[in-house]
Structures are given as C-alpha cells and as structure tokens.
Design an enzyme around this catalytic site. Structure first.
Site, PDB file in Angstrom:
ATOM      1  N   TRP A   1       0.851  -1.093  -0.060  1.00  0.00           N
ATOM      2  CA  TRP A   1      -0.182   0.064   0.186  1.00  0.00           C
ATOM      3  C   TRP A   1       0.836   1.472   0.160  1.00  0.00           C
ATOM      4  O   TRP A   1      -0.085   2.066  -0.312  1.00  0.00           O
ATOM      5  CB  TRP A   1      -0.978  -0.363   0.843  1.00  0.00           C
ATOM      6  CG  TRP A   1      -0.147  -0.235   2.475  1.00  0.00           C
ATOM      7  CD1 TRP A   1       0.234  -1.250   2.822  1.00  0.00           C
ATOM      8  CD2 TRP A   1       1.052   0.344   3.377  1.00  0.00           C
ATOM      9  NE1 TRP A   1       0.423  -1.521   4.390  1.00  0.00           N
ATOM     10  CE2 TRP A   1       0.918  -0.154   4.352  1.00  0.00           C
ATOM     11  CE3 TRP A   1       1.484   1.751   2.675  1.00  0.00           C
ATOM     12  CZ2 TRP A   1       2.090  -0.211   5.318  1.00  0.00           C
ATOM     13  CZ3 TRP A   1       2.409   2.360   4.007  1.00  0.00           C
ATOM     14  CH2 TRP A   1       2.384   1.285   5.265  1.00  0.00           C
ATOM     15  N   ASN A   2       1.948   1.007   0.247  1.00  0.00           N
ATOM     16  CA  ASN A   2       2.971   2.211   0.205  1.00  0.00           C
ATOM     17  C   ASN A   2       3.131   3.320  -0.777  1.00  0.00           C
ATOM     18  O   ASN A   2       3.895   4.443  -0.265  1.00  0.00           O
ATOM     19  CB  ASN A   2       4.154   1.971   1.554  1.00  0.00           C
ATOM     20  CG  ASN A   2       4.891   1.606   0.477  1.00  0.00           C
ATOM     21  OD1 ASN A   2       4.875   0.351  -0.796  1.00  0.00           O
ATOM     22  ND2 ASN A   2       6.345   1.201   0.960  1.00  0.00           N
TER      23      ASN A   2
ATOM     24  N   LYS B   1      -2.496  -7.524  -8.416  1.00  0.00           N
ATOM     25  CA  LYS B   1      -3.702  -7.717  -7.075  1.00  0.00           C
ATOM     26  C   LYS B   1      -2.465  -6.315  -5.948  1.00  0.00           C
ATOM     27  O   LYS B   1      -1.193  -6.492  -5.287  1.00  0.00           O
ATOM     28  CB  LYS B   1      -2.651  -9.065  -6.181  1.00  0.00           C
ATOM     29  CG  LYS B   1      -3.570  -9.642  -6.037  1.00  0.00           C
ATOM     30  CD  LYS B   1      -3.952  -8.427  -4.307  1.00  0.00           C
ATOM     31  CE  LYS B   1      -3.538  -8.923  -3.281  1.00  0.00           C
ATOM     32  NZ  LYS B   1      -3.854  -7.896  -1.936  1.00  0.00           N
TER      33      LYS B   1
ATOM     34  N   GLY C   1       6.888  -6.592  -0.275  1.00  0.00           N
ATOM     35  CA  GLY C   1       6.028  -6.463   0.742  1.00  0.00           C
ATOM     36  C   GLY C   1       7.065  -7.355   2.431  1.00  0.00           C
ATOM     37  O   GLY C   1       8.151  -7.129   1.886  1.00  0.00           O
TER      38      GLY C   1
ATOM     39  N   GLU D   1      10.489  -8.803  -3.645  1.00  0.00           N
ATOM     40  CA  GLU D   1      11.163  -7.526  -2.455  1.00  0.00           C
ATOM     41  C   GLU D   1      10.696  -7.096  -1.339  1.00  0.00           C
ATOM     42  O   GLU D   1       9.931  -6.615  -1.259  1.00  0.00           O
ATOM     43  CB  GLU D   1      11.299  -5.926  -4.047  1.00  0.00           C
ATOM     44  CG  GLU D   1      12.923  -4.962  -3.517  1.00  0.00           C
ATOM     45  CD  GLU D   1      11.606  -3.438  -3.050  1.00  0.00           C
ATOM     46  OE1 GLU D   1      11.422  -4.277  -0.893  1.00  0.00           O
ATOM     47  OE2 GLU D   1      11.489  -2.692  -3.452  1.00  0.00           O
ATOM     48  N   LEU D   2      11.649  -7.500   0.335  1.00  0.00           N
ATOM     49  CA  LEU D   2      11.066  -7.368   1.218  1.00  0.00           C
ATOM     50  C   LEU D   2      11.672  -6.209   1.748  1.00  0.00           C
ATOM     51  O   LEU D   2      11.912  -5.405   1.939  1.00  0.00           O
ATOM     52  CB  LEU D   2      10.932  -8.130   1.516  1.00  0.00           C
ATOM     53  CG  LEU D   2      10.913  -9.766   0.219  1.00  0.00           C
ATOM     54  CD1 LEU D   2      11.409 -11.414   1.507  1.00  0.00           C
ATOM     55  CD2 LEU D   2       9.583 -10.016   0.463  1.00  0.00           C
TER      56      LEU D   2
ATOM     57  N   CYS E   1       9.860   1.171   1.967  1.00  0.00           N
ATOM     58  CA  CYS E   1      11.164   0.064   1.993  1.00  0.00           C
ATOM     59  C   CYS E   1      12.984   0.860   2.072  1.00  0.00           C
ATOM     60  O   CYS E   1      13.161  -0.668   3.135  1.00  0.00           O
ATOM     61  CB  CYS E   1      10.838  -1.383   0.637  1.00  0.00           C
ATOM     62  SG  CYS E   1      11.591  -0.789  -1.086  1.00  0.00           S
TER      63      CYS E   1
ATOM     64  N   GLU F   1      11.978  -3.259  11.666  1.00  0.00           N
ATOM     65  CA  GLU F   1      11.549  -1.845  10.487  1.00  0.00           C
ATOM     66  C   GLU F   1      10.302  -1.769  11.657  1.00  0.00           C
ATOM     67  O   GLU F   1       9.344  -2.717  11.952  1.00  0.00           O
ATOM     68  CB  GLU F   1      11.313  -2.884   9.397  1.00  0.00           C
ATOM     69  CG  GLU F   1      10.741  -2.556   8.125  1.00  0.00           C
ATOM     70  CD  GLU F   1      10.124  -2.507   7.000  1.00  0.00           C
ATOM     71  OE1 GLU F   1      10.526  -2.205   6.136  1.00  0.00           O
ATOM     72  OE2 GLU F   1       9.607  -4.009   6.881  1.00  0.00           O
TER      73      GLU F   1
END
Length: 509
Positions: free
Chosen positions: A149-150, A173, A222, A244-245, A278, A373
């Site tokens: 969502w960011n 999605k 996410g 990409e976490l 991120c 985080e």
C-alpha cells in the site's frame, strides 16, 4: 456450561467495501472485491491475449507503452488526488510516483528491442564452431504482481511496465488498503488503446493465493514474513518468484562528511512518505567527532517539517492505526531502555493516523527501533567510535536491502560501501538507487530474492531462455552417432578430450 455455537463471520473481502482516508476518515471510494474463484478465468483471458501481445514484438509493444506513458502524464493530477484520498499522503509525497513510472517506461521503450533480441553465443571449443548457438528470450505468459500500500502506483507498475515490455500479460493484486488507484491505472491502460493484457484482482489473502496459483511468475513486494508464505505457495507449482521485502536500512556518517548534507539526507530519507518506504533511512551510525554537530542539524531540520495530508505539508498520515501502533511501540520501547527523544515522540491529539517526526538518541541494538523494521517517521541515531564499529553494526541485522555512506572522500566511502551486506549502497545520497534503472535493486538476507531493474535483466527476468542450436554446415553431421564404428567413436572421444584440455593445460602453467 453451554457451548457457544459456531458463528460464521462475514468475509470483509466479499461483495463491496468502503475505502477510507487514514488522515481524516473520509470516504475515498468503493471497491468490488474479487471472488477468488473467478481468478482462473481472469488469468486464462490474459494468457490468451498474451499470444498476440508477444507477436507484436518489441517495436509494436513500445508504441503501446508510449501511449500509456502519455496517458499517465495527462492524468497525473487525477491519479495524485486519488492517491491522497486513499493513503493520506502529503501532496509532496504523492507527486513522486507518476513521474517515476513515466521515466521507467521511457527507459524501457528505448532499450527493450536490444535487450530482448536473440543473442548469439560463441562456440565453447573449436570443434563446436560448426554449431550456431542463439539464445531467445520468451516471455512468461502471465506475471502476477502483488504490491503493498505504501506506493500504490510505483509498486504496481515498476515491474508491471517491465513485464509488459517483455511481452507478458500482467495480473495486478494491489493492497486491500489501496485498491482504488490500481483500478484507475488499469482503466488508463485500456483507455490509451492498449490490448487486454492487464487485469486486476481485488482482495486480501485469498486473492493473493489465487494470483500465485494462476500466474507463471510472481513479483511480490511486502513484508519478509508474507514474502516467505508467497514463495512457499509458489513452490507448489514451481513458479519462479522475485521478492522485494522488508528493510532496516543503515546510514553511516564518517568524520569527514559534509554534516549538513548528511543531516538533510537523513531527515528526508527517514521521513519521506512518513517513513513508509522500503529503502527509508531507519538507523544512523555517526562517528563521534561529528556526532553532536550531526544531531543538532537533524533536529533543526526535523522541527521545520509539517505533517498533514494534501497540499502544504511535508509528509502525511501512516496507512492505518496498526502502523501507528508499531511506531509508538518502538519509540516507547527505546525510551524505557534509556533512549531520549529530542523532538516528536508523542502522538498529537485529534483524528487521523498521524505520528510526528521523531528523533531518538542514546540508542543501541537492544532496542526494537534499531533492529525491527519501523516503517514510520522515526530517526534513531547512534554514536560510534570507529568505521569498523559502524560497519559491524550496520551489518548486524537480518535485513539487507540498501544503505548509505557519507564522506567527502569518495574512495573511502566506496571502501565502506563494499563491506556492507545489502543490495545497494548510496554514497552521499539516500534512496537514489531507485532511480537507477540500469542497476539492480534487490535485497540480501531476509530483504528478498531477485531484483527489479538492472538494465536488460529487468526485462529478461520475466522471460524464459530458449537455446536454439543450429548447424553451420552438414559436414561431419552424425559423426558421433551409434551407427559409426567403435574405432571411430573412440577416436572422436580422444580428439574431444585433447581439444578440451588445451585451455586447462595453459592455465595450469
């Protein structure tokens, strides 16, 4: 005792839902959630349309992508207004996303034909020169993109544009928190005259599972925990993934750094998008000789920031109360363990998921604000006595997404950079690697697998490699088949061994 009967609770992601602005609770719009049972049909439609899309070739697809980029530019105000409604962003933060996607699209339009062209490979040994080897890049039919969502535009289309350029269909999605902007982006794709190779699935966990189950490649952005679940589900069908976490990006300020520049960068890197980035600056290690000067400059800059949604503010709301709770917990945990708040640290009265820009000092790695985080507008700063200590602490993390090093000596900064365990390092800047589409953006450790961007690799990752080996001549064809004599085969094998050993014997001398 009477047993409580089971009650079937309503599914919040069926039918329609109301999306509210986290800044003031106002209604941003309505969304119709996708029935997960419909996803196979949607994916089948994309898979059928992809064949014609691939057949257009890079030049044909480039024209379509160019028209979409023009549409994005012409509808930028509409997109950004919806972004603000849906996320509570400031206008400054909302203004970053569409230009980034136009820039990425422009880059791929110029480079996609060369990047996807069949590639000739040389013969590995002289006697194999009779073969012509060509590697072809064939797009995977359906690429599923699961985005957070960011950044509702950037996280969907950074990879979506690359997948489309490669010749794939894309199944988007978006986060269930920010579904409206994604619908506008898909509408724009069709309104710009593009074929139906982009579709959207709305929902939460069940929708993600359906996308994973019906795609040929998954790009997920996410949290590390959710990324692991996505990878586990994709493994059931051996579907490749790129993840990409999360991150806990460190910044190191050396004793010869431009302190004002470093402070400006730290504040922007930590507070941009309310810290919900991120690759935001989540912890800073400063050499003791410039520590006091750096902290004073940071506090000076932070106290000038204005928090609020829309025009006239530097950064906006956090996405919801759960994100505020994480930020509050990290700050309170640090204070209880002996840290000090120099500015911020206390949520303002009133409505909205806001948290003030907060500077923490006297922190260490026993505190969650330095190890977990946060994804909020906090900036913990730690004093260190040496460069080696700064490197050790920067690497003391399960994450490894990106980092920053500040020094007036670029060679010294580079020497530090290559000792940091992460996918990208910015020198005398922060976050700028996101703009460098020729460089890979990927994480180490629990920050991910694979990378986005990386020049031609940013397109080729959505393709399967197909090697085509063709004869240059028919001379000697079938020389090693079973219909030849045992003596001929023995002679052939000895000759192959002799040629193959030429290189190793030279290298061994």
């Amino acid at each position: 005792m009477t047993a409580t009967p089971d009650v079937e609770l309503p599914n919040p992601f069926s039918g329609t839902g109301t999306i509210t602005n986290p800044a003031d609770g106002s209604v941003a719009g309505q969304v119709r959630w996708t029935d997960p049972a419909d996803v196979p049909r949607v994916a089948a439609g994309l898979r059928a349309a992809q064949k014609e899309w691939e057949a257009r070739g890079p030049k044909g697809r480039a024209k379509v992508l160019a028209r979409y980029a023009v549409w994005l530019g012409e509808h930028r105000d509409e997109i950004e207004a919806l972004l603000i409604k849906e996320t509570g962003k400031s206008a400054v933060d909302a203004a970053q996303e569409v230009p980034l996607i136009i820039m990425i699209t422009s880059y791929y339009i110029k480079t996609m034909e060369k990047a996807l062209a069949p590639e000739s490979r040389p013969a590995s040994l002289p006697f194999l020169a009779i073969k012509k080897v060509t590697v072809h890049y064939r797009p995977r039919p359906v690429v599923g993109i699961v985005a957070p969502w960011n950044y509702p535009v950037a996280n969907l289309l950074m990879d979506g544009i690359a997948a489309l350029a490669a010749g794939c269909s894309v199944l988007l999605k978006p986060s269930e928190r920010t579904p409206l902007t994604a619908e506008l982006l898909v509408r724009g794709w069709l309104d710009s005259g593009a074929p139906e190779v982009m579709a959207i699935v709305q929902g939460a966990r069940e929708a993600v599972e359906a996308v994973v189950d019906n795609s040929d490649f998954i790009q997920f952005t996410g949290s590390s925990a959710t990324g692991a679940k996505v990878m586990e589900r994709a493994a059931r069908r051996l579907t490749p993934v790129s993840l990409e976490l999360g991150g806990k990006d460190p910044m190191i300020v050396l004793d010869d750094a431009d302190v004002d520049l470093a402070a400006h960068a730290a504040v922007w890197g930590a507070m941009f998008n309310a810290g919900q980035t991120c690759v935001s600056v989540e912890r800073v290690y400063v050499l003791e000789s410039v520590y006091d000067q750096f902290v004073a400059a940071v506090v000076r800059d932070v106290e000038k920031l204005k928090t609020g949604a829309g025009e006239g503010y530097d950064f906006g709301a956090l996405i919801d109360e759960s994100q505020v709770a994480v930020t509050e917990r990290h700050v309170q945990d640090a204070l209880a363990a002996g840290a000090k708040v120099l500015t911020g640290g206390e949520r303002p009265a009133g409505s909205g998921s806001f948290y003030p820009p907060t500077v923490l000092v006297d922190v260490d790695h026993s505190m969650a604000c330095m190890t977990e985080e946060t994804f909020g507008p906090t900036l913990p700063i730690m004093k260190v006595t040496s460069v080696d200590e700064a490197i050790r602490l920067a690497n003391d993390s399960p994450y490894g997404l990106s980092a920053a090093v500040f020094s007036s000596d670029l060679e010294r900064a580079k020497a530090v950079a290559v000792q940091l365990d992460c996918g990208a390092v910015n020198i005398n800047d922060v976050i700028s690697n996101l703009m460098c589409t020729t460089a890979p953006m990927g994480g180490w450790k629990t920050s991910g697998i694979g990378a986005r961007f990386g020049g031609a690799d940013g397109l080729r990752k959505f393709c399967r490699q197909e090697a085509v080996v063709a004869p240059r001549t028919n001379v000697g064809a079938g020389g090693n088949y079973y219909n030849n004599s045992h003596r001929a085969l023995t002679r052939m094998n000895k000759l192959m061994t002799r040629f193959a050993l030429i290189g190793p014997r030279r290298s061994a001398k």
